[in-house]
Design an enzyme around this catalytic site. Sequence first.
Site, short mmCIF file in Angstrom:
data_model
loop_
_atom_site.label_atom_id
_atom_site.label_comp_id
_atom_site.label_asym_id
_atom_site.label_seq_id
_atom_site.Cartn_x
_atom_site.Cartn_y
_atom_site.Cartn_z
N HIS A 110 -2.51 -0.09 7.24
CA HIS A 110 -1.97 -1.03 6.56
C HIS A 110 -1.61 -2.18 7.65
O HIS A 110 -1.29 -1.77 8.93
CB HIS A 110 -0.66 -0.77 5.78
CG HIS A 110 -0.12 -1.84 4.90
ND1 HIS A 110 0.45 -2.86 5.31
CD2 HIS A 110 -0.34 -1.93 3.42
CE1 HIS A 110 0.54 -3.70 4.15
NE2 HIS A 110 0.11 -2.94 3.27
N GLU A 148 -2.39 2.84 -1.90
CA GLU A 148 -3.50 3.20 -2.82
C GLU A 148 -3.82 4.84 -3.10
O GLU A 148 -4.40 5.08 -4.01
CB GLU A 148 -4.63 2.52 -2.31
CG GLU A 148 -4.44 1.03 -2.05
CD GLU A 148 -4.60 0.14 -3.30
OE1 GLU A 148 -4.06 0.95 -4.23
OE2 GLU A 148 -5.12 -0.82 -3.27
N1 ACO Z 1 -9.34 4.75 8.42
C1 ACO Z 1 -9.82 4.73 9.52
N2 ACO Z 1 -9.64 3.97 10.56
C2 ACO Z 1 -8.81 2.96 10.38
C3 ACO Z 1 -8.33 2.77 9.04
C4 ACO Z 1 -8.62 3.64 7.93
N3 ACO Z 1 -8.20 3.61 6.50
N4 ACO Z 1 -7.53 1.50 9.00
C5 ACO Z 1 -7.62 1.02 10.23
N5 ACO Z 1 -8.40 1.91 11.10
C6 ACO Z 1 -8.55 1.60 12.53
C7 ACO Z 1 -9.64 0.50 12.86
O1 ACO Z 1 -10.78 0.79 12.67
C8 ACO Z 1 -9.35 0.04 14.05
O2 ACO Z 1 -9.67 0.98 14.95
P1 ACO Z 1 -10.16 0.42 16.43
O3 ACO Z 1 -8.95 0.00 17.13
O4 ACO Z 1 -10.92 1.79 16.90
O5 ACO Z 1 -11.27 -0.61 15.95
C9 ACO Z 1 -7.66 0.28 13.97
O6 ACO Z 1 -7.42 1.53 12.85
C10 ACO Z 1 -6.98 -0.97 13.68
O7 ACO Z 1 -7.19 -1.27 12.28
P2 ACO Z 1 -7.19 -3.09 11.80
O8 ACO Z 1 -8.57 -3.14 11.52
O9 ACO Z 1 -6.55 -3.92 13.02
O10 ACO Z 1 -6.39 -2.77 10.83
P3 ACO Z 1 -6.07 -3.90 9.84
O11 ACO Z 1 -4.56 -4.45 9.83
O12 ACO Z 1 -6.93 -5.03 9.72
O13 ACO Z 1 -6.54 -3.16 8.34
C11 ACO Z 1 -6.48 -2.31 6.34
C12 ACO Z 1 -5.59 -2.93 7.28
C13 ACO Z 1 -7.48 -3.20 5.97
C14 ACO Z 1 -5.51 -1.89 5.15
C15 ACO Z 1 -6.98 -0.88 6.84
O14 ACO Z 1 -6.31 -0.09 7.51
C16 ACO Z 1 -8.01 -0.47 5.88
O15 ACO Z 1 -9.33 -0.71 5.87
N6 ACO Z 1 -7.73 0.71 5.12
C17 ACO Z 1 -8.50 1.32 4.30
C18 ACO Z 1 -8.59 0.67 2.88
C19 ACO Z 1 -7.43 0.72 2.10
O16 ACO Z 1 -6.62 1.84 2.19
N7 ACO Z 1 -6.95 -0.53 1.54
C20 ACO Z 1 -5.76 -0.64 0.78
C21 ACO Z 1 -4.80 -1.23 1.78
S1 ACO Z 1 -3.21 -1.45 0.95
C22 ACO Z 1 -3.44 -2.78 -0.07
O17 ACO Z 1 -3.74 -3.73 0.32
C23 ACO Z 1 -2.70 -2.73 -1.33
#
Ligand code: ACO
Length: 356
Positions: free
Chosen positions: A243, A298
């Site tokens: 998140h 989620e």
């Molecule tokens: N699985 C694996 N790796 C992840 C995940 C995940 N669910 N979420 C983040 N990461 C990793 C990224 O790949 C990144 O890795 P890196 O540093 O090696 O490149 C690191 O964690 C940081 O991630 P960011 O992209 O900076 O996180 P951001 O804040 O942009 O993304 C998000 C947040 C979009 C929710 C992300 O965690 C994600 O894609 N989660 C999966 C989809 C999901 O569950 N969405 C629902 C969110 S809740 C809502 O909106 C109601």
Amino acid sequence: MTIGLDDVVAAETALSHVDGEAGRLIIGGHDLEELAGRVAFEDVVAMLWSGLVPEGIADPQALLGNARVRVYGHLAPLAVRLAGLTPVEGMRLLLSSLPDAEDDHPALAVGAAGVAAAVAVRGAQGLGPVEPDAGAGHAADILRMMRNGPVAADEVQGLDTYLVTVIDHGLNASTFTARVVASTQAGILSSVVAGLCALKGPLHGGAPGPVLDMLDAIGRVENAEIWLDDAIARGERLMGFGHRIYRVRDPRADVLKAAVGRLKGKDNRIAFAEAVEAAALKVLERRKPGRRLDTNVEFYTAVLLDALGVPREGFTPLFAAGRTAGWVAHAIEQSRTGRIIRPQSRYVGAWPAQAA
Ligand code: ACO
């Protein structure tokens, strides 16, 4: 400058606050845990909108019930257009069809979102719409309209808890979108449609269906760790984890997990989901050390709505049905500032050649 506007404060709001370090969500001055499963969705809507709807709300259940009936006459004839559309696409079509002249009442938008979610879920299955019942509660009526059959009290409680849990959540992507549209004075319905368009993406409210796909693909607890590890090795994200704001567990996850536990005699996947969640957290810690990735809303949304018999393509429309109340409140709050949201971009393209 951060591309994702990570730490930018772009609005002042009295509606909700997300404390990502403490794992706390405050809605209208109340902790989420005081509201979800304890206060009916309609009453939380009335609380959230107090001071924003000039006439006040004397009977929130009747207000939303009448709105559902009023809007059904407009939306039901469009059900024939839903064939071949996913439920969220169908919901977008239905909400887009509402004329701005009807924009005067926030309740209309929330009633429309509930009806549109049910009509769109049925339409995607080739089933006709079911009329709303003005006297029913919002959650009960949505579930009945969606399945065209009786709904048990514990199921109503489950969906009501869900709608309250997702009603508002700070300046998330869809709420920000709704506020940008409201800031142009485009109106409440346009703000809601825009919010839905932002919500449907898999990085935001489009994740719970894929969570269920993931649970299906894992199949057995013994497969979980290897399956999840392989997914990360392929560069995929684990749906239902991570998140932008929460650096600890999303408080909504526990509220929804408890709601699943209160469903009587349902063949739900809570034990399996718990095992997959534990495996996912272990794999994320190993593969993404220091990123502080934890369970988000989620994950247990998928388990709860699946146990309620909602088809997985209907999860995002139901998310939108709850969140519409928040989008409406934010749209009113934003438009009252009277200031258009208009940030700057930094130009990195080519410059015209200098004249010789
Ligand atoms: N699985 C694996 N790796 C992840 C995940 C995940 N669910 N979420 C983040 N990461 C990793 C990224 O790949 C990144 O890795 P890196 O540093 O090696 O490149 C690191 O964690 C940081 O991630 P960011 O992209 O900076 O996180 P951001 O804040 O942009 O993304 C998000 C947040 C979009 C929710 C992300 O965690 C994600 O894609 N989660 C999966 C989809 C999901 O569950 N969405 C629902 C969110 S809740 C809502 O909106 C109601």
